[in-house]
Design an enzyme around this catalytic site. Sequence first.
Site, PDB file in Angstrom:
ATOM      1  CE  LYS A 138      77.115  33.419 105.876  1.00 42.64           C
ATOM      2  NZ  LYS A 138      77.383  33.932 107.250  1.00 42.64           N
TER       3      LYS A 138
ATOM      4  CB  SER B  12      76.332  35.925 110.814  1.00 44.73           C
ATOM      5  OG  SER B  12      77.040  37.118 110.579  1.00 44.73           O
TER       6      SER B  12
ATOM      7  CB  SER C 190      77.074  37.540 106.857  1.00 47.22           C
ATOM      8  OG  SER C 190      77.574  36.407 107.590  1.00 47.22           O
TER       9      SER C 190
END
Length: 604
Positions: free
Chosen positions: A75, A173, A149
């Site tokens: 990420k 998330s 996210s």
Amino acid sequence: MSHTMTISGLQAAYAAGELTPASVMENIRQRAVEYAAHNIWIHVLSAQEQAGWLEALAERDPATHPLWGVPFAIKDNIDLAGIPTTAGCPEFAYTPAQSARVVQQLLDAGAIPVGKTNLDQFATGLNGTRSPYGACHNAFAPEYISGGSSSGSAVAVALGLASFSLGTDTAGSGRVPACFNNLVGVKPTRGLLSSRGLVPACRSLDCISLFALDTDDADRVLSCAEGFDREDAFSRRNVFANSARHYGLRTGPLKMGVLGEEHLKFFGDSDYAAAYRHTLAALADAGVELVPVDYTPFDQAARLLYDGPWVAERYIACESMLTANPEAIHPVVRSIVAQGDTLQATALFQAQYRLAALRQQCEAALEGLDCLLTPTAGRLFSIADLLAEPVLYNAQLGYYTNFMNLLDMAAVAVPTAFTADGRPFGVTLAGSAFSDRALLSMANRLRALLPLPLGALQVAATGSTAPAVADTTHTKIAVCGAHLDGLPLNWQLRERGATLLARTQSAACYRLYLLAGGPPLRPGMVRDEAQGRDIEVEVWSIPTAELGGFVAGIPAPLGIGKVELADGSWVSGFICEPQGVLTAAEEITHHGGWRRWLQGSGMA
């Protein structure tokens, strides 16, 4: 030959000499281009950028490097040395000299980074649409959200572009994207994984999370990633004894807390409600004891995350950008975090007192239970839904997730069902801090009780693999002609909720003929043991309830029979009656099958 992208499957192929890490990475780069419209990546590493890690494998023993040659995604709010970190905001970007502590531990274990993935900007959101790099699309149904996210990290694994990935989890998330993309998502105990090298969202609550194809992979990655870090102020030592840290298949009686009907919310998604009830019924039939739990204190704790003073932490994380260049921040993100500048210290202490009282109530509610089981999310929204209603629907996505870090709980999201139209659904198991392995072991049992295909494609280095586990709610169909993805009749599959499982080949005992008639042009595939060859096919998963209507629309001389694939398995698929060959215009001998023949003949 095809291989799954599980860690064990990939490393078995390495050991057998069927694949190399370099060929895997090159294939992933090629397929990343095919999925560009999903907006998975912010930066895909080039062969040159990967070269050092690949070359280092020659000096490393796979027996002592548990992630040897395994591709993983990161990420893009987590640092990888020499590669820009953007946190989903190009104007914020910087290039770190060192990798995040967790990333370095994975590299030291032999894992190879594929790239940095898209996210809701500054990790603020649960939907995957709040990014200047584009909304990240669901791996199974691109019109739906990926969840956020950690959007790109989940979709990368679900589409076979990585074996596992790193996300983060402050409000859900690491779990919501796992649910929406048929993955195992691990939200570790806060501080079990170092946060050094992570761009914070709420620093006191953040944790780096993991996405994996199954619980075995999740445990292996967790073992490589965890560890106390004295340079991280929020790092914690695992206080459980070794016996309590063991992962395996949880056996014996299980007692799980579940929400009463009055607390369940599916926000109008009747298919998700049905999938949840199917999951509970299957667990009850297997002897799992389901005990109703009052969800009220958990829900009240969850509301503190965004309605309380913890929003000030998000403001701190974005303060420099809010001051210097506020227009660079996504407008929805900006509207949320800007509120943090007005909060007072008194509000924080009042919220902490309230949270402490709620924690006592929640612990009492779970006393004597092995875990709490909830839906991971109540509804899978479309991208259009979230763009039209970005705040309310995002809040609804966190109904079952927002409380966990505030209450210092560990959690594992695990897939358990598909809806009638082929969308993934899953539940989350939650427990006290440092119960991570116990939760993984229980999730392992759920995977055994409720077996599902591994993922949307799980494409491996030399092709793709159809999931080996049967799913009674769906039927596999092999197609070789006009029903291939992107060709004229593919809509007949998609309108019935079918999803693409694999691009592969038939066994080397078929011949392909251009049938008379059209448009659209159609081929017929006929088995010929003596003179046959392999034919390019796709394997689709169609809801069994829709199969009859699909078959009824197939014109003669085509029909549905059994087709042998290259791996020796048999699935339902298109076959051709003998009279079709007698009137066929020509035999198609072009290597690669129907799609290549169309391209070569100028008819694509």
